[in-house]
Scaffold this active site. Structure first.
Site, short mmCIF file in Angstrom:
data_model
loop_
_atom_site.label_atom_id
_atom_site.label_comp_id
_atom_site.label_asym_id
_atom_site.label_seq_id
_atom_site.Cartn_x
_atom_site.Cartn_y
_atom_site.Cartn_z
N TYR A 82 32.82 47.01 29.96
CA TYR A 82 33.85 46.29 30.75
C TYR A 82 34.00 46.92 32.13
O TYR A 82 34.04 46.23 33.15
CB TYR A 82 35.16 46.33 29.96
CG TYR A 82 36.36 45.72 30.64
CD1 TYR A 82 36.61 44.35 30.57
CD2 TYR A 82 37.29 46.52 31.33
CE1 TYR A 82 37.74 43.80 31.19
CE2 TYR A 82 38.41 45.98 31.93
CZ TYR A 82 38.63 44.61 31.85
OH TYR A 82 39.75 44.07 32.46
N SER B 101 39.88 44.91 38.18
CA SER B 101 40.72 45.79 37.37
C SER B 101 40.67 47.18 37.97
O SER B 101 39.70 47.53 38.67
CB SER B 101 40.17 45.86 35.94
OG SER B 101 40.81 46.88 35.20
#
Ligand SMILES: NC(=O)c1ccc[n+]([C@@H]2O[C@H](COP(=O)([O-])OP(=O)(O)OC[C@H]3O[C@@H](n4cnc5c(N)ncnc54)[C@H](O)[C@@H]3O)[C@@H](O)[C@H]2O)c1
Length: 254
Positions: A154, A141
């Site tokens: 995350y 990501s």
């Protein structure tokens, strides 16, 4: 067809980017194992692929367990006799501030995103080494490249995946196994819907806040805009690419 007859395992294949990748891979001729914690939704994706004339099978398993990862790879081998491509796409979106995250929450998000990626790769590599080739694509990501507020859990796992991909590429190069990483920007998927729901924002409101000030392309991406980058890296068209980090983010991090 760009990956005709290749055998591909796609984790998190029941939803969002994973689902779009399963559909695209099947259209490009691959035999696709749709692996997901949500077995019923994975079955539906496999049925849809069959309905379009493609080849797919589904398995409901948890990538964060050793047995789950092993059985995902075993099912592909039992069914199709070999493995050419692994897409490590499944993820936990547990996002917490440092002060709020418990040890158990850290273990849970690391367990899916980092250890799950490692375990699926470990069993895939055993099969790929026998074949003498392979291609692994890890979905990280932009959160692994730049910090996003209040998402430390995350973010840390996605940064780990960026470096794991390079480390895997280095170690697996001698076995003719390429490993690359895709970093999507903010993408319209069921996971994003959940996050926006928690924030009480519509997609349009969120695009105004998060995309317009930073994205060169002033909107969120779609899963169908991420899947082609995964396909390219997985295919032989990327035969001179390994250890690469490919960003698909509408210019968010430019
Ligand atoms: N949507 C975004 O904005 C965005 C941005 C950057 C990166 N990503 C990455 O893209 C990937 C796909 O995200 P998405 O938005 O399509 O999410 P999604 O929630 O729509 O799909 C993720 C899938 O993974 C599955 N999954 C979760 N934990 C699992 C486990 N332990 N074992 C097996 N399957 C499991 C879920 O059941 C789900 O079907 C993730 O790696 C995510 O981090 C997404």
């Amino acid at each position: 067809m760009r990956i005709e007859n290749k055998v591909a395992v796609i984790t998190g294949g029941a939803s969002g980017i994973g689902r779009a990748t399963c559909n695209l891979f099947a259209r490009e001729g691959a035999r696709v194992l749709v692996a997901d914690l949500a077995g019923d939704r994975a079955e539906q994706v496999a049925r849809d692929i069959h309905g379009q004339g493609g080849t797919a099978h589904a398995i409901g398993q948890d990538i964060s367990s050793e047995r789950g990862a092993e059985s995902i790879i075993s099912v592909a081998l039992e069914r199709w006799g070999r493995l050419d491509i692994l897409v490590n796409n499944a993820a936990s979106f547990l996002h917490k501030r440092l002060e709020d995250a418990t040890r158990e929450e850290w273990l849970s998000v690391l367990g899916v995103n980092v250890i799950g990626t490692a375990l699926c790769s470990k069993y895939a590599v055993a099969a790929m080494r026998k074949e003498g080739h392979g291609s692994i694509v890890n979905v990280a990501s932009i959160n692994g490249l730049v910090a996003m507020p209040n998402w430390v859990t995350y973010n840390a796992t996605k940064a780990a995946i960026v470096n794991m991909s390079k480390s895997m590429a280095l170690d697996l190069g001698p076995f003719n196994i390429r490993v690359n990483c895709v970093c999507p920007g903010i993408t319209r998927t069921p996971a994003l819907d959940v996050v926006l729901g928690e924030m009480g924002l519509t997609v349009q409101e969120a695009e105004k806040i998060f995309a317009e000030p930073r994205c060169i392309i002033k909107r969120f991406g779609t899963a169908e805009e991420i899947a082609p980058a995964i396909l390219f890296l997985a295919s032989d068209e990327a035969s001179y690419m390994t250890g690469a980090t490919v960003v698909v983010d509408g210019g968010f991090t430019a």
